[in-house]
Write an enzyme that holds these catalytic residues in place. Structure first.
Site, short mmCIF file in Angstrom:
data_model
loop_
_atom_site.label_atom_id
_atom_site.label_comp_id
_atom_site.label_asym_id
_atom_site.label_seq_id
_atom_site.Cartn_x
_atom_site.Cartn_y
_atom_site.Cartn_z
N ILE A 51 31.46 34.51 49.55
CA ILE A 51 30.55 35.57 49.97
C ILE A 51 29.80 35.92 48.70
O ILE A 51 30.34 36.51 47.78
CB ILE A 51 31.31 36.76 50.57
CG1 ILE A 51 32.01 36.31 51.87
CG2 ILE A 51 30.35 37.92 50.86
CD1 ILE A 51 32.85 37.39 52.52
N LYS A 54 38.40 38.08 51.00
CA LYS A 54 37.35 37.98 50.00
C LYS A 54 37.94 38.38 48.66
O LYS A 54 38.38 39.52 48.47
CB LYS A 54 36.16 38.87 50.35
CG LYS A 54 35.04 38.80 49.31
CD LYS A 54 33.87 39.72 49.66
CE LYS A 54 32.82 39.69 48.54
NZ LYS A 54 31.69 40.61 48.82
N TYR A 110 38.93 42.57 52.00
CA TYR A 110 38.09 42.45 50.80
C TYR A 110 38.77 43.15 49.63
O TYR A 110 38.91 44.38 49.65
CB TYR A 110 36.72 43.05 51.12
CG TYR A 110 35.70 43.09 50.00
CD1 TYR A 110 35.85 42.37 48.83
CD2 TYR A 110 34.57 43.87 50.15
CE1 TYR A 110 34.91 42.43 47.82
CE2 TYR A 110 33.59 43.94 49.15
CZ TYR A 110 33.78 43.21 47.99
OH TYR A 110 32.84 43.27 47.00
#
Length: 306
Positions: free
Chosen positions: A207, A164, A136
């Site tokens: 997400i 992400k 992420y």
């Protein structure tokens, strides 16, 4: 290792709290079931939106177990990152033991490791915990980008299955997609305003924060883009855009928790040091939500550019 399709919409779930500032597990379970019923492709509890920074390790596990137990057919991707590699390892193993299907690991924050340190951090967790993992990148929270070269190296690891992207830099995101196309590796938007642009250059999904309050529209937008129907996807992108902007007028998850409360999905209580949404922004948020009440647009209603 579980085989997961990381394409589609994965709401970054909020963590509801009781009046006593405890985890509201009943509301959490109901929310997970609402989102699953709306057609999302997975759920992401205990991430930044889930106020993971103010949860104890025991509370992390409590949230994960509640969400895992609540849903039937969608994967649960648990946030388990830390700026301490040993702590990230411990949280990741606990999440896997609690039934999480995959993990989302924020890059180490505050201590700002060099690229090799970043790589070794993620590799250590991926070597030790045999579940699919998503790295992420959110430099606005961590103070450090995951360099493209580092992301490409990590994509070669069997357990590292996604990225992400929340840097706000579409050039960087596009290069990660370009250079990992031969790997079993999904690039997911972590910035709702850039979800459609990310999909347009080969991203796999999102997400998403806005999917907490508008899961049907978000799923329709992402689904249309993945199928190549960009006229419809653009129509939904523009339909959602005013709400997306409003969800980030104050630090996430302050506005989305207020939106959840306005919609009647969950209480808006938030843990210190964050505070509840200001009255001025709450009025504007309520107005944007009211504009979206009712059914999403259909493909027939999409405007096709000349």
């Amino acid at each position: 290792m579980t085989d997961i399709d990381f394409s589609g919409v994965f709401p970054a779930m909020v963590t509801p709290f009781t009046e006593d500032n405890e985890i509201d597990t009943e509301t959490l379970r109901e929310d997970a079931q609402r989102l699953e019923k709306a057609g999302v492709d997975g759920l992401v509890p205990v991430g930044s939106t889930g106020e993971s920074a103010t949860l104890s390790h025991a509370e992390h596990v409590e949230v994960i177990e509640a969400v895992v137990d609540a849903v039937e057919d969608v994967p649960v991707i648990a946030g388990t990152g830390s700026n301490n590699t040993a702590e990230a390892l411990d949280l990741s193993q606990q999440a896997a033991d609690a039934g999480a299907d995959a993990l989302l690991l924020i890059s180490p924050y505050y201590n700002k490791p060099e690229p090799e340190g970043m790589y070794q951090h993620y590799k250590a967790v991926a070597d030790a915990v045999d579940v699919p993992q998503i790295v992420y990148n959110v430099p606005s929270r961590t103070g450090r980008n995951i360099e493209v070269e580092t992301a490409v190296r990590l994509a070669e690891h069997d357990n590292i299955r996604g990225y992400k992207a929340a840097s706000g830099d579409l050039n960087r995101i596009s290069e990660v997609i370009e250079r990992t196309r031969e790997e079993d590796f999904a690039v997911l938007s972590g910035d709702d305003g850039l979800t459609l642009p990310t999909l347009s250059v080969g991203g796999h999904g999102a997400i998403s924060v806005v999917a907490n309050v508008e899961p049907e529209r978000t799923c329709a937008m992402v689904g249309a883009a993945l199928e190549g129907d960009y006229a419809f996807a653009r129509a939904l992108h523009h339909e959602l855009a005013p709400l997306v902007r409003q969800l980030f007028v104050e630090t996430n998850p302050i506005p989305v928790k207020a939106a959840m409360e306005i919609r009647g999905y969950a209480p808006g209580r938030i843990r210190s040091p964050l505070t509840e949404l200001s009255d001025e922004h709450r009025e504007e948020l309520a107005a944007r939500l009211a504009e979206l009440d009712g059914e999403p647009a259909t493909p027939d209603e999409a405007e096709v550019p000349n």
